[in-house]
Design a protein around this motif. Structure first.
Motif, PDB file in Angstrom:
ATOM      1  N   VAL A 128       0.906  -1.037  -0.060  1.00  0.00           N
ATOM      2  CA  VAL A 128       0.020  -0.106  -0.037  1.00  0.00           C
ATOM      3  C   VAL A 128       0.901   1.330  -0.007  1.00  0.00           C
ATOM      4  CG1 VAL A 128      -1.737   1.313   1.382  1.00  0.00           C
ATOM      5  CG2 VAL A 128      -1.818  -1.163   1.260  1.00  0.00           C
ATOM      6  N   VAL A 129       2.017   1.238   0.623  1.00  0.00           N
ATOM      7  CA  VAL A 129       2.822   2.430   1.097  1.00  0.00           C
ATOM      8  C   VAL A 129       4.242   1.970   1.404  1.00  0.00           C
ATOM      9  CG1 VAL A 129       2.260   2.833   3.451  1.00  0.00           C
ATOM     10  CG2 VAL A 129       3.047   4.572   1.908  1.00  0.00           C
ATOM     11  N   TRP A 130       4.988   2.511   0.804  1.00  0.00           N
ATOM     12  CA  TRP A 130       6.447   2.098   0.873  1.00  0.00           C
ATOM     13  C   TRP A 130       7.210   3.471   2.004  1.00  0.00           C
ATOM     14  CZ3 TRP A 130       9.408  -1.862   0.211  1.00  0.00           C
ATOM     15  CH2 TRP A 130       8.936  -3.002  -0.761  1.00  0.00           C
ATOM     16  N   GLU A 131       7.919   3.254   2.736  1.00  0.00           N
ATOM     17  CA  GLU A 131       8.719   4.239   3.409  1.00  0.00           C
ATOM     18  C   GLU A 131      10.059   3.956   3.227  1.00  0.00           C
ATOM     19  OE1 GLU A 131       7.162   5.862   7.464  1.00  0.00           O
ATOM     20  OE2 GLU A 131       8.870   4.427   8.009  1.00  0.00           O
ATOM     21  N   THR A 132      10.955   4.790   3.428  1.00  0.00           N
ATOM     22  CA  THR A 132      12.331   5.023   3.693  1.00  0.00           C
ATOM     23  C   THR A 132      12.916   6.361   4.138  1.00  0.00           C
ATOM     24  OG1 THR A 132      14.468   4.258   2.415  1.00  0.00           O
ATOM     25  CG2 THR A 132      12.871   5.870   1.191  1.00  0.00           C
ATOM     26  N   HIS A 133      13.963   6.317   4.541  1.00  0.00           N
ATOM     27  CA  HIS A 133      14.830   7.511   5.001  1.00  0.00           C
ATOM     28  C   HIS A 133      16.189   7.674   4.219  1.00  0.00           C
ATOM     29  CE1 HIS A 133      11.968   6.008   8.047  1.00  0.00           C
ATOM     30  NE2 HIS A 133      12.014   7.343   8.565  1.00  0.00           N
TER      31      HIS A 133
ATOM     32  N   ARG B  28      12.162  11.458   5.842  1.00  0.00           N
ATOM     33  CA  ARG B  28      11.404  10.345   5.867  1.00  0.00           C
ATOM     34  C   ARG B  28      10.512  10.639   4.337  1.00  0.00           C
ATOM     35  NH1 ARG B  28       6.444   8.435   7.204  1.00  0.00           N
ATOM     36  NH2 ARG B  28       5.665  10.563   8.050  1.00  0.00           N
ATOM     37  N   PHE B  29      10.554   9.441   3.502  1.00  0.00           N
ATOM     38  CA  PHE B  29       9.825   9.500   2.448  1.00  0.00           C
ATOM     39  C   PHE B  29       8.631   8.459   2.635  1.00  0.00           C
ATOM     40  CE2 PHE B  29      14.183  10.603   1.692  1.00  0.00           C
ATOM     41  CZ  PHE B  29      14.124  11.364   0.802  1.00  0.00           C
ATOM     42  N   GLU B  30       7.846   8.787   1.689  1.00  0.00           N
ATOM     43  CA  GLU B  30       6.674   7.720   1.470  1.00  0.00           C
ATOM     44  C   GLU B  30       6.446   7.650  -0.082  1.00  0.00           C
ATOM     45  OE1 GLU B  30       4.041   7.563   5.687  1.00  0.00           O
ATOM     46  OE2 GLU B  30       3.297   8.697   3.820  1.00  0.00           O
ATOM     47  N   LYS B  31       6.136   6.533  -0.608  1.00  0.00           N
ATOM     48  CA  LYS B  31       5.458   6.392  -1.837  1.00  0.00           C
ATOM     49  C   LYS B  31       4.170   5.571  -1.759  1.00  0.00           C
ATOM     50  CE  LYS B  31       6.112   5.003  -6.438  1.00  0.00           C
ATOM     51  NZ  LYS B  31       7.166   4.436  -7.568  1.00  0.00           N
ATOM     52  N   TRP B  32       2.749   6.243  -1.948  1.00  0.00           N
ATOM     53  CA  TRP B  32       1.675   5.429  -2.085  1.00  0.00           C
ATOM     54  C   TRP B  32       1.461   4.783  -3.153  1.00  0.00           C
ATOM     55  CZ3 TRP B  32      -1.514   4.777   2.352  1.00  0.00           C
ATOM     56  CH2 TRP B  32      -1.210   5.511   3.539  1.00  0.00           C
ATOM     57  N   MET B  33       1.162   3.441  -3.112  1.00  0.00           N
ATOM     58  CA  MET B  33       1.045   2.493  -4.396  1.00  0.00           C
ATOM     59  C   MET B  33      -0.530   2.565  -4.808  1.00  0.00           C
ATOM     60  SD  MET B  33       4.056   2.081  -4.735  1.00  0.00           S
ATOM     61  CE  MET B  33       4.248   0.847  -6.017  1.00  0.00           C
ATOM     62  N   ARG B  34      -1.430   2.920  -3.600  1.00  0.00           N
ATOM     63  CA  ARG B  34      -2.782   2.799  -4.032  1.00  0.00           C
ATOM     64  C   ARG B  34      -3.541   3.214  -2.695  1.00  0.00           C
ATOM     65  NH1 ARG B  34      -1.888  -2.955  -2.884  1.00  0.00           N
ATOM     66  NH2 ARG B  34      -3.009  -3.516  -1.445  1.00  0.00           N
ATOM     67  N   ASP B  35      -4.806   3.447  -2.709  1.00  0.00           N
ATOM     68  CA  ASP B  35      -5.292   4.088  -1.389  1.00  0.00           C
ATOM     69  C   ASP B  35      -5.358   2.778  -0.346  1.00  0.00           C
ATOM     70  OD1 ASP B  35      -5.934   6.723  -2.483  1.00  0.00           O
ATOM     71  OD2 ASP B  35      -7.852   5.806  -3.545  1.00  0.00           O
ATOM     72  N   PRO B  36      -5.442   3.441   0.916  1.00  0.00           N
ATOM     73  CA  PRO B  36      -5.319   2.185   1.729  1.00  0.00           C
ATOM     74  C   PRO B  36      -6.857   1.616   1.857  1.00  0.00           C
ATOM     75  CG  PRO B  36      -5.246   4.325   2.617  1.00  0.00           C
ATOM     76  CD  PRO B  36      -5.089   4.588   1.241  1.00  0.00           C
ATOM     77  N   ALA B  37      -7.623   2.128   1.523  1.00  0.00           N
ATOM     78  CA  ALA B  37      -9.265   1.438   1.740  1.00  0.00           C
ATOM     79  C   ALA B  37      -9.419   0.168   1.056  1.00  0.00           C
ATOM     80  CB  ALA B  37     -10.124   2.650   1.167  1.00  0.00           C
TER      81      ALA B  37
END
Length: 188
Positions: A124-129, A179-188
């Motif tokens: 759903v979401v990737w995170e990195t730093h 801190r980075f995020e990449k949303w791949m799709r809506d979490p719903a």
């Protein structure tokens, strides 16, 4: 589980292979070598010890959901990725990602990242730093991979997950991390 995970065709095949337990020490050394070069290039400083410290890498290897991959070009190891995968929540983390300096500038990192995204398509979401001074990393994550900077940790806004991050004076580390995020799709 197969040692080869995925491949992307292009100028030199990029593949991912799982890091086997006996390969962990060499993976850690390769990661530290790549990070040391970046620190020297950006800050012009010699290091007092390995960056990141052995304990940090080992902690990432041993974290729940940890998965490590070699990045290969034509079967040669040119980098790696250490991930934390949460199959239930779909909130996955890129803990360490590196391409050896001799392989920079050939699009290998982006092709490897695309393979990782494809391999973990339920994310759903990737995170990195990354540290504030790592311009190459910031460019890569934001402009190439589509991450967004969502937070800046520093002395006045410390990372709640980093306990005891201090500089040489024993004060909170003021250098900062994005801190980075990449949303791949809506979490719903």
């Amino acid at each position: 589980m197969s040692a080869r995970l995925a491949k992307e065709n292009g100028s030199g095949d990029v593949t991912l292979a799982y890091v086997q337990p006996e390969e962990r020490p060499q993976f850690r050394l390769d990661l530290q070598e790549a990070f040391a070069v970046a620190v020297r290039e950006e800050l012009g400083e010699e290091l007092d010890g390995p960056i990141p410290p052995d304990a940090d890498v080992d902690e990432s290897f041993d974290a729940p959901g940890a998965v490590a991959h070699h990045i290969l070009v034509g079967g040669e190891r040119v980098g790696g990725a250490l991930l934390t995968i949460d199959e239930v929540a779909g909130r996955n983390s890129l803990g360490f990602f590196f391409v050896r300096p001799k392989a920079h500038g050939r699009g290998i990192g982006l092709r490897a990242w695309r393979l990782i995204e494809a391999a973990y398509s339920e994310t759903v979401v990737w995170e990195t730093h990354t540290p504030y001074f790592e311009k190459r990393n910031i460019h890569f994550y934001v402009n190439k991979c589509g991450f967004k900077i969502v937070e800046y940790f520093n002395a006045r806004h410390p990372d709640p997950h980093q306990h005891g991050a201090v500089d040489d004076d024993g004060l909170p580390d003021e250098d900062g991390m994005f801190r980075f995020e990449k949303w791949m799709r809506d979490p719903a």
